[in-house]
Design an enzyme around this catalytic site. Sequence first.
Site, PDB file in Angstrom:
ATOM      1  N   GLY A  27      29.126  31.998  33.515  1.00  0.00           N
ATOM      2  CA  GLY A  27      30.550  31.995  33.180  1.00  0.00           C
ATOM      3  C   GLY A  27      31.149  30.674  32.776  1.00  0.00           C
TER       4      GLY A  27
ATOM      5  N   GLU B 153      33.350  25.078  37.141  1.00  0.00           N
ATOM      6  CA  GLU B 153      33.476  26.505  37.427  1.00  0.00           C
ATOM      7  C   GLU B 153      34.404  27.173  36.427  1.00  0.00           C
ATOM      8  OE1 GLU B 153      32.364  29.007  38.644  1.00  0.00           O
ATOM      9  OE2 GLU B 153      32.293  29.100  40.800  1.00  0.00           O
ATOM     10  N   ASP B 154      34.158  28.452  36.179  1.00  0.00           N
ATOM     11  CA  ASP B 154      35.069  29.218  35.337  1.00  0.00           C
ATOM     12  C   ASP B 154      36.288  29.660  36.133  1.00  0.00           C
ATOM     13  OD1 ASP B 154      33.585  30.999  36.897  1.00  0.00           O
ATOM     14  OD2 ASP B 154      33.005  32.287  35.228  1.00  0.00           O
TER      15      ASP B 154
ATOM     16  N   ASP C  28      37.864  32.089  43.003  1.00  0.00           N
ATOM     17  CA  ASP C  28      38.435  33.360  43.440  1.00  0.00           C
ATOM     18  C   ASP C  28      38.477  33.371  44.974  1.00  0.00           C
ATOM     19  OD1 ASP C  28      39.226  36.027  43.610  1.00  0.00           O
ATOM     20  OD2 ASP C  28      37.596  36.807  42.405  1.00  0.00           O
TER      21      ASP C  28
ATOM     22  N   LYS D   6      42.540  31.491  41.291  1.00  0.00           N
ATOM     23  CA  LYS D   6      43.217  32.713  41.738  1.00  0.00           C
ATOM     24  C   LYS D   6      43.450  32.592  43.250  1.00  0.00           C
ATOM     25  CE  LYS D   6      41.561  36.552  39.909  1.00  0.00           C
ATOM     26  NZ  LYS D   6      40.819  37.844  39.739  1.00  0.00           N
TER      27      LYS D   6
ATOM     28  N   PHE E 158      41.886  41.378  37.269  1.00  0.00           N
ATOM     29  CA  PHE E 158      40.493  41.195  36.884  1.00  0.00           C
ATOM     30  C   PHE E 158      40.467  40.701  35.455  1.00  0.00           C
ATOM     31  CE2 PHE E 158      36.189  42.047  35.634  1.00  0.00           C
ATOM     32  CZ  PHE E 158      35.498  41.613  36.749  1.00  0.00           C
ATOM     33  N   VAL E 159      40.019  39.454  35.272  1.00  0.00           N
ATOM     34  CA  VAL E 159      40.062  38.813  33.965  1.00  0.00           C
ATOM     35  C   VAL E 159      38.671  38.700  33.347  1.00  0.00           C
ATOM     36  CG1 VAL E 159      42.218  37.567  34.342  1.00  0.00           C
ATOM     37  CG2 VAL E 159      40.065  36.511  35.038  1.00  0.00           C
TER      38      VAL E 159
ATOM     39  N   ASP F 197      33.028  37.782  32.740  1.00  0.00           N
ATOM     40  CA  ASP F 197      32.488  39.072  32.327  1.00  0.00           C
ATOM     41  C   ASP F 197      32.832  40.195  33.288  1.00  0.00           C
ATOM     42  OD1 ASP F 197      29.431  39.785  33.870  1.00  0.00           O
ATOM     43  OD2 ASP F 197      30.653  38.062  34.428  1.00  0.00           O
TER      44      ASP F 197
ATOM     45  N   ARG G 136      32.048  38.286  27.678  1.00  0.00           N
ATOM     46  CA  ARG G 136      31.981  36.832  27.808  1.00  0.00           C
ATOM     47  C   ARG G 136      32.353  36.122  26.511  1.00  0.00           C
ATOM     48  NH1 ARG G 136      29.400  35.288  32.552  1.00  0.00           N
ATOM     49  NH2 ARG G 136      27.857  36.725  33.399  1.00  0.00           N
TER      50      ARG G 136
END
Length: 179
Positions: A45, A99-100, A103, A131, A152-153, A159, A165
């Site tokens: 990601g 990091e993407d 969470d 988030k 949920f993104v 993904d 992606r």
Amino acid sequence: MHKDVKEILISEEQINEKCVEMGQIVTDHYKDAQEPIVLVALLKGSVPFLARLINHVDLDMEYDFMDVSSYAGTESSRDIKILKDLDRSIKGVNILLVEDIVDTGHTIKAIIQLLKNKGANDVKVISLLDKPSRREVDVYADFIGFEIPNEFVIGFGLDFNEKYRQLPYIGILKDEVYQ
């Protein structure tokens, strides 16, 4: 806009602008470092974010990748598995973990501890997305691009079951796609 996207949350233009801004922040933070920093990107990601970010960091740097697994579908399993470890020693090195999204926090908490156990001098975290409403452990990124709501993104590396992606923006996935 992709047919499975309910809404574009962050446009490609906003991502590009944020990567320029964050590149400058990283440059300023590490400008007096004696050794090159090592950016450690978590596959898959964070790859688009890393690729865009490094174009705007004006420092000597190296990068490496780790592949960790903690998700099944839309939920974190909280069971972190190392699928690919670093290709080099990081003893005495300053690490910037790329990091993407942060969470629940379980993944970055485990990876930070692992990198420290491997002898990293310092570990900082840069994340495109945060988030905080989903955080389950007390861990935070040092540098954050965008704080997002509990949706949920997908897109720009993120993904759902390995799809989406490639989207150049961050979008909210339609509920009916994953329910």
